[in-house]
Design an enzyme around this catalytic site. Structure first.
Site, short mmCIF file in Angstrom:
data_model
loop_
_atom_site.label_atom_id
_atom_site.label_comp_id
_atom_site.label_asym_id
_atom_site.label_seq_id
_atom_site.Cartn_x
_atom_site.Cartn_y
_atom_site.Cartn_z
N GLU A 91 61.12 23.06 34.29
CA GLU A 91 62.49 22.83 34.74
C GLU A 91 62.63 22.88 36.26
O GLU A 91 63.66 22.47 36.81
CB GLU A 91 63.43 23.89 34.13
CG GLU A 91 63.62 23.77 32.62
CD GLU A 91 64.42 22.54 32.23
OE1 GLU A 91 65.05 21.93 33.11
OE2 GLU A 91 64.39 22.18 31.04
N GLU A 122 44.25 32.80 21.77
CA GLU A 122 44.76 33.94 22.53
C GLU A 122 43.77 35.10 22.60
O GLU A 122 43.94 36.03 23.38
CB GLU A 122 46.09 34.42 21.97
CG GLU A 122 46.02 35.13 20.64
CD GLU A 122 47.37 35.71 20.26
OE1 GLU A 122 47.46 36.95 20.21
OE2 GLU A 122 48.33 34.95 20.02
#
Length: 281
Positions: A91, A122
């Site tokens: 953004e 992960e």
């Protein structure tokens, strides 16, 4: 005395984020009851974030001078936490007109993991640092780990290596005294309590992470001069709505007619550049 019991002065690590929900028999509740319960829990998030503001402030005040010298922010996470980091980073270019290389979101498993789980990604303790080195990370940069549990190996491994190389580290977690926080120069511990659905950290923890990420990047961008008054004067003009919004900003600032303000905006490509050019004559 049991010789296997060792005394420690270190505060205990408690996985509050995985404790049992305060609610039970969820499947027996009405839709209205479920929604009201979730909303009640969500109201606790803003309070938890408020308590973390002093640590958020410390991190932002360390980031700003680094970015003025060309530094960047790297978000690192897995699952929901990783996706939120990528979301916030994505953004920044349209909102503040900054290059996409300034704030970078890295997620365990890469872009595939944005939509689909990547098995064991992960749990890799070295891949995170490898990805950072691929971006030529340096001591002007900042690494911010994001993990509700505070135990994600991908994140912890990267933060540990970053600290060894003199790079500023921060983190956002929902548990106190976590292994991830131990690798952070400035840990942000946002204790939102047990999730409505036990262990579902995409809920309160995810909401709180998004709030804190908003606070970090918005305050940093304001400090870097990317906002004027209260307006996104450096936003990218990527659609008609934003062109119209930018045009009205120029009208408010300069008092021009709509068509003239729009032409000025399109000529210069941003509200700030258009206003500066007009005032410069």
């Amino acid at each position: 005395m049991n010789s296997n019991i060792e005394k420690s002065d270190k505060p205990s690590f408690i996985k509050i984020s995985e404790q049992p929900s305060l609610y039970d028999d969820l499947e027996k509740k009405s839709v209205r009851e479920i929604l009201e319960d979730i909303n009640k829990e969500d109201q606790k998030v803003a309070i938890a974030v408020q308590k973390a503001i002093p640590q958020i402030e410390k991190l932002v005040t360390q980031i700003v001078p680094r970015m003025k010298q060309g530094g960047r922010i790297f978000y690192m996470g897995a699952g929901t936490s990783g996706r939120l980091g990528v979301l916030d980073a994505s953004e920044i270019p349209p909102t503040f007109g900054m290059p996409p290389t300034l704030i970078i979101g890295l997620i365990a498993g890469g872009d595939t993991a944005l939509r689909n789980p990547v098995e064991n990604a992960e749990d890799n303790t070295t891949r995170g640092w490898e990805e950072l080195t691929e971006h030529n990370i340096n001591d002007k940069d900042t690494v911010i780990g994001i993990a509700a549990s505070g135990t994600t190996p991908y994140v912890i491994g990267a933060m540990h290596a970053a600290r060894e190389h003199g790079i500023l580290t921060g983190c956002i977690t929902s548990n106190p005294n976590s292994p991830m926080a131990a690798e952070a120069d400035i840990p942000i511990e946002m204790i939102v309590g047990p999730e409505y659905v036990t262990g579902s950290s995409r809920m309160k923890s995810g909401t709180g992470q998004k709030m804190i990420l908003n606070m970090i990047t918005t305050s940093v961008m304001i400090q870097l001069g990317r906002v004027k008054g209260n307006k996104m004067v450096n936003m990218q003009l990527s659609n008609r709505k934003l062109v119209d919004r930018g045009t009205r900003m120029i009208i408010e600032e300069l008092g021009l007619e709509y068509d003239k303000a729009k032409a000025l905006l399109l000529m210069h490509g941003s509200v700030k550049k258009a206003i500066d050019a007009y005032k410069a004559g």
